[in-house]
Design an enzyme around this catalytic site. Sequence first.
Site, PDB file in Angstrom:
ATOM      1  N   GLU A  48       0.454 -22.388  11.046  1.00 27.32           N
ATOM      2  CA  GLU A  48       0.871 -22.688  12.421  1.00 27.32           C
ATOM      3  C   GLU A  48       2.388 -22.624  12.479  1.00 27.32           C
ATOM      4  O   GLU A  48       3.076 -23.452  11.880  1.00 27.32           O
ATOM      5  CB  GLU A  48       0.384 -24.076  12.835  1.00 27.32           C
ATOM      6  CG  GLU A  48       0.858 -24.503  14.213  1.00 27.32           C
ATOM      7  CD  GLU A  48       0.613 -25.974  14.507  1.00 27.32           C
ATOM      8  OE1 GLU A  48       1.373 -26.541  15.311  1.00 27.32           O
ATOM      9  OE2 GLU A  48      -0.332 -26.552  13.928  1.00 27.32           O
ATOM     10  N   ARG A  52       9.308 -24.340  18.122  1.00 28.88           N
ATOM     11  CA  ARG A  52      10.378 -25.335  18.218  1.00 28.88           C
ATOM     12  C   ARG A  52      11.751 -24.740  17.934  1.00 28.88           C
ATOM     13  O   ARG A  52      12.752 -25.466  17.956  1.00 28.88           O
ATOM     14  CB  ARG A  52      10.113 -26.489  17.238  1.00 28.88           C
ATOM     15  CG  ARG A  52       8.855 -27.269  17.545  1.00 28.88           C
ATOM     16  CD  ARG A  52       8.709 -28.445  16.614  1.00 28.88           C
ATOM     17  NE  ARG A  52       7.441 -29.137  16.803  1.00 28.88           N
ATOM     18  CZ  ARG A  52       7.083 -30.223  16.145  1.00 28.88           C
ATOM     19  NH1 ARG A  52       7.898 -30.754  15.252  1.00 28.88           N
ATOM     20  NH2 ARG A  52       5.906 -30.792  16.363  1.00 28.88           N
ATOM     21  N   THR A  76       2.959 -26.135  19.143  1.00 27.98           N
ATOM     22  CA  THR A  76       3.842 -26.713  20.158  1.00 27.98           C
ATOM     23  C   THR A  76       3.823 -25.870  21.435  1.00 27.98           C
ATOM     24  O   THR A  76       4.860 -25.617  22.048  1.00 27.98           O
ATOM     25  CB  THR A  76       5.288 -26.898  19.630  1.00 27.98           C
ATOM     26  OG1 THR A  76       5.258 -27.294  18.259  1.00 27.98           O
ATOM     27  CG2 THR A  76       6.005 -27.992  20.418  1.00 27.98           C
ATOM     28  N   LYS A 136      -6.710 -31.472  18.075  1.00 29.52           N
ATOM     29  CA  LYS A 136      -5.603 -31.910  17.230  1.00 29.52           C
ATOM     30  C   LYS A 136      -5.381 -33.399  17.512  1.00 29.52           C
ATOM     31  O   LYS A 136      -5.476 -33.836  18.664  1.00 29.52           O
ATOM     32  CB  LYS A 136      -4.353 -31.100  17.581  1.00 29.52           C
ATOM     33  CG  LYS A 136      -3.080 -31.556  16.892  1.00 29.52           C
ATOM     34  CD  LYS A 136      -1.928 -30.648  17.272  1.00 29.52           C
ATOM     35  CE  LYS A 136      -0.630 -31.104  16.624  1.00 29.52           C
ATOM     36  NZ  LYS A 136       0.452 -30.117  16.762  1.00 29.52           N
TER      37      LYS A 136
END
Length: 215
Positions: A48, A52, A76, A136
């Site tokens: 993943e 960011r 994200t 998640k």
Amino acid sequence: MPTGAQKTEPLLKVMEGQPVIPVLKIDRAEDAVPLARALAKGGLPAIEITMRTPAALDAIRLAAAEVPEAIVGAGTILDAEHFAQAAEAGSKFIVSPGLTPQLIEAAAASDVPLLPGAITPSEVMAARQAGYSLLKFFPAEQAGGADFLKALSSPLAGIRFCPTGGVSAKNAPDYLALPNVVCVGGSWIAPDALVKAGKWDEIEALAREAAALKR
């Protein structure tokens, strides 16, 4: 089936394929290919790459194009624009810290499966109502850790989680032992210092240790 129903089968295949999904913050796009190769070689092909950093999309694009053995996902993801950008870059799965109507709509219109985040029972129930059974759990340690997730397993049976946030080599086994945890997400496998130094062999070794964790 609800409009936003999760594409469970392809996502479950990714999550069941390894006990740990490395969560990566890549500052330099040129690190993406050797990093993805090292992790895959160590037994963790699914990764993943979090959105960011300014380099994230280029990192996803490079890893997806140049490391065929890797299963590159994007993390994200906060909105439909993020979702579309990550999917266009080659992401095979999308991870979000939460779930919004806009994300449900974006995921419903895409072939790329979404792993949304949920913490509270109400959030989990709302995700379930939208057709999501793989979630998640973030930030895992700060939200109550393995004990909290264990408490959810009976009243929210049928929901399975990938805890992320504060998960480490030390506490990962506590999560993986739970019946409602399919895998964990962790950043300890690719520490910033090792990535910056290009110590791919050491990252491969950490991946190998993580891939051997029991579920």
